[in-house]
Design a protein around this motif. Structure first.
Motif, mmCIF file in Angstrom:
data_model
loop_
_atom_site.group_PDB
_atom_site.id
_atom_site.type_symbol
_atom_site.label_atom_id
_atom_site.label_comp_id
_atom_site.label_asym_id
_atom_site.label_seq_id
_atom_site.Cartn_x
_atom_site.Cartn_y
_atom_site.Cartn_z
ATOM 1 N N TRP A 1 -104.534 -29.250 -61.269
ATOM 2 C CA TRP A 1 -105.352 -29.663 -62.407
ATOM 3 C C TRP A 1 -106.257 -30.815 -61.998
ATOM 4 C CZ3 TRP A 1 -105.784 -26.710 -66.514
ATOM 5 C CH2 TRP A 1 -104.762 -25.778 -66.791
ATOM 6 N N HIS A 2 -107.467 -30.836 -62.552
ATOM 7 C CA HIS A 2 -108.414 -31.890 -62.218
ATOM 8 C C HIS A 2 -109.562 -31.908 -63.221
ATOM 9 C CE1 HIS A 2 -110.114 -28.253 -60.420
ATOM 10 N NE2 HIS A 2 -111.309 -28.858 -60.463
ATOM 11 N N VAL A 3 -110.348 -32.956 -63.173
ATOM 12 C CA VAL A 3 -111.663 -32.975 -63.807
ATOM 13 C C VAL A 3 -112.670 -33.169 -62.684
ATOM 14 C CG1 VAL A 3 -110.809 -33.877 -66.003
ATOM 15 C CG2 VAL A 3 -111.623 -35.462 -64.254
ATOM 16 N N ASP A 4 -113.890 -32.747 -62.907
ATOM 17 C CA ASP A 4 -114.901 -32.865 -61.866
ATOM 18 C C ASP A 4 -115.511 -34.268 -61.891
ATOM 19 O OD1 ASP A 4 -114.336 -30.254 -61.366
ATOM 20 O OD2 ASP A 4 -116.415 -29.576 -61.364
ATOM 21 N N VAL A 5 -115.404 -34.956 -60.777
ATOM 22 C CA VAL A 5 -115.947 -36.304 -60.660
ATOM 23 C C VAL A 5 -117.461 -36.233 -60.487
ATOM 24 C CG1 VAL A 5 -113.854 -37.375 -59.802
ATOM 25 C CG2 VAL A 5 -115.360 -36.194 -58.203
ATOM 26 N N SER A 6 -118.154 -37.353 -60.729
ATOM 27 C CA SER A 6 -119.612 -37.266 -60.765
ATOM 28 C C SER A 6 -120.349 -38.341 -59.989
ATOM 29 C CB SER A 6 -120.088 -37.292 -62.225
ATOM 30 O OG SER A 6 -119.687 -38.486 -62.881
ATOM 31 N N LEU B 1 -113.329 -31.970 -69.249
ATOM 32 C CA LEU B 1 -112.358 -30.896 -69.473
ATOM 33 C C LEU B 1 -111.466 -30.707 -68.244
ATOM 34 C CD1 LEU B 1 -111.740 -28.774 -71.735
ATOM 35 C CD2 LEU B 1 -113.029 -27.146 -70.337
ATOM 36 N N ALA B 2 -110.152 -30.773 -68.438
ATOM 37 C CA ALA B 2 -109.202 -30.526 -67.349
ATOM 38 C C ALA B 2 -109.112 -29.026 -67.100
ATOM 39 C CB ALA B 2 -107.831 -31.094 -67.695
ATOM 40 N N HIS B 3 -109.191 -28.645 -65.831
ATOM 41 C CA HIS B 3 -109.177 -27.233 -65.479
ATOM 42 C C HIS B 3 -108.537 -27.079 -64.100
ATOM 43 C CE1 HIS B 3 -112.922 -28.972 -63.963
ATOM 44 N NE2 HIS B 3 -112.964 -28.026 -63.052
ATOM 45 N N ALA B 4 -108.208 -25.848 -63.763
ATOM 46 C CA ALA B 4 -107.503 -25.604 -62.500
ATOM 47 C C ALA B 4 -107.766 -24.191 -62.020
ATOM 48 C CB ALA B 4 -105.995 -25.814 -62.672
ATOM 49 N N ALA B 5 -107.727 -24.036 -60.714
ATOM 50 C CA ALA B 5 -107.784 -22.715 -60.103
ATOM 51 C C ALA B 5 -106.396 -22.088 -60.141
ATOM 52 C CB ALA B 5 -108.278 -22.831 -58.668
ATOM 53 N N GLN B 6 -106.296 -20.861 -59.638
ATOM 54 C CA GLN B 6 -104.998 -20.189 -59.517
ATOM 55 C C GLN B 6 -105.114 -19.079 -58.481
ATOM 56 O OE1 GLN B 6 -103.739 -17.546 -62.762
ATOM 57 N NE2 GLN B 6 -105.699 -17.928 -63.784
ATOM 58 N N PRO B 7 -103.974 -18.577 -57.969
ATOM 59 C CA PRO B 7 -104.018 -17.480 -57.006
ATOM 60 C C PRO B 7 -104.614 -16.215 -57.616
ATOM 61 C CG PRO B 7 -101.876 -18.563 -56.983
ATOM 62 C CD PRO B 7 -102.610 -19.083 -58.186
ATOM 63 N N HIS B 8 -105.183 -15.386 -56.756
ATOM 64 C CA HIS B 8 -105.802 -14.124 -57.171
ATOM 65 C C HIS B 8 -104.777 -13.008 -57.030
ATOM 66 C CE1 HIS B 8 -108.549 -10.845 -57.595
ATOM 67 N NE2 HIS B 8 -109.648 -11.557 -57.407
ATOM 68 N N ARG B 9 -104.433 -12.386 -58.161
ATOM 69 C CA ARG B 9 -103.446 -11.300 -58.161
ATOM 70 C C ARG B 9 -104.072 -9.945 -58.482
ATOM 71 N NH1 ARG B 9 -100.707 -14.424 -55.131
ATOM 72 N NH2 ARG B 9 -99.369 -15.981 -56.130
#
Length: 266
Positions: free
Chosen positions: A115-120, A217-225
């Motif tokens: 989880w992260h937010v994009d820094v600027s 907005l907090a968001h995150a990637a995930q593995p591709h299934r």
């Protein structure tokens, strides 16, 4: 050409303020998605017809100013939405799109699914230490986070995970730090536990879909299934003037209003 003077309804704007994002279907044509995807396939060095060449869970491609990407980012519909969310003419027309985390079907951990937010800002002082880059309560140098889908993305295709309403928690976390803000290292010290209570949704949709997101907005990637690679751009919308949480005329944008509400200023 149809007018898009009001790309978003008042209900969508209210949802953006409360939830931190709005989804726009058919924000750019499928033909542009096809053209952009062909460029991205070329740049990955992989063969779209040979899964044997898809040897990594993710390949990151940088900013691209190729015509399909410039055109996709600047449709009349999106320009109208930028105006509605950030304030009329308070943003700079994108000169392209990027970065592109191209995600491939894989059993392996992609290594970037936190989880992260994009820094600027802050990369000038620490160009090689991404975790030292910063964000502050007035979102210096970023008006929006944007997710451009260049392929169809279903629930198994590594859609970005979004914590609904998390932008409010992040605003409250940033406020005590003032204009200096916090580094990503500081924000991530507890793995964004302060947003863990938020409901989670997935950024799915057909190619041509765009998610316009609050910068916090907090968001995150995930593995591709799934079975087919996912192509998405995640650029910022840059401001032509910095956001302000104290406007004498009270002409706050929805991005600013969301922050002010989180801080009990509105």
């Amino acid at each position: 050409m149809p007018s898009h003077s009001a790309a978003l309804s008042q209900a969508q704007i209210s949802a953006f303020i409360n939830d931190g994002f709005v989804r726009i279907d058919n924000a750019f044509p499928h033909e542009l998605a096809d053209q952009g995807r062909a460029i991205l396939w070329r740049d990955t060095g992989c063969d779209p017809h040979d899964p044997g060449t898809w040897t990594k869970p993710v390949i990151r491609l940088g900013f691209s100013s190729d015509l399909p990407f410039r055109t996709a980012a600047n449709t009349p519909l999106l320009h109208a939405a930028y105006d509605q969310l950030t304030g009329k003419d308070r943003w700079l027309p994108p000169q392209g799109l990027g970065t592109f985390p191209v995600r491939f079907p894989s059993p392996d951990d992609p290594g970037d699914a936190g989880w992260h937010v994009d820094v600027s800002f802050g990369w000038q002082e620490n160009p090689t230490d991404f975790l030292a880059w910063r964000v502050n309560v007035s979102s210096k140098d970023r008006a929006l986070l944007m997710l451009f889908l260049f392929s169809d993305v279903g629930e198994l295709d590594a859609p970005t995970r979004i914590r609904v309403g998390s932008h409010r928690d992040i605003a409250r976390q940033l406020e005590p730090a003032g204009e200096a803000g916090l580094s990503l290292r500081e924000l991530a010290a507890d793995d964004f536990a302060g947003t863990a209570h938020c409901p989670e949704v997935l950024a799915t949709g057909e190619a041509g879909t765009v998610y316009l997101c609050h910068p916090f907005l907090a968001h995150a990637a995930q593995p591709h299934r799934g079975t087919r690679p996912r192509f998405m751009a995640q650029p910022p919308l840059q401001p032509s003037e910095q956001l302000s949480l104290d406007r004498p005329d009270g002409a706050y944008s929805p991005v600013e209003t969301a922050i002010r509400q989180a801080l009990n200023r509105a």
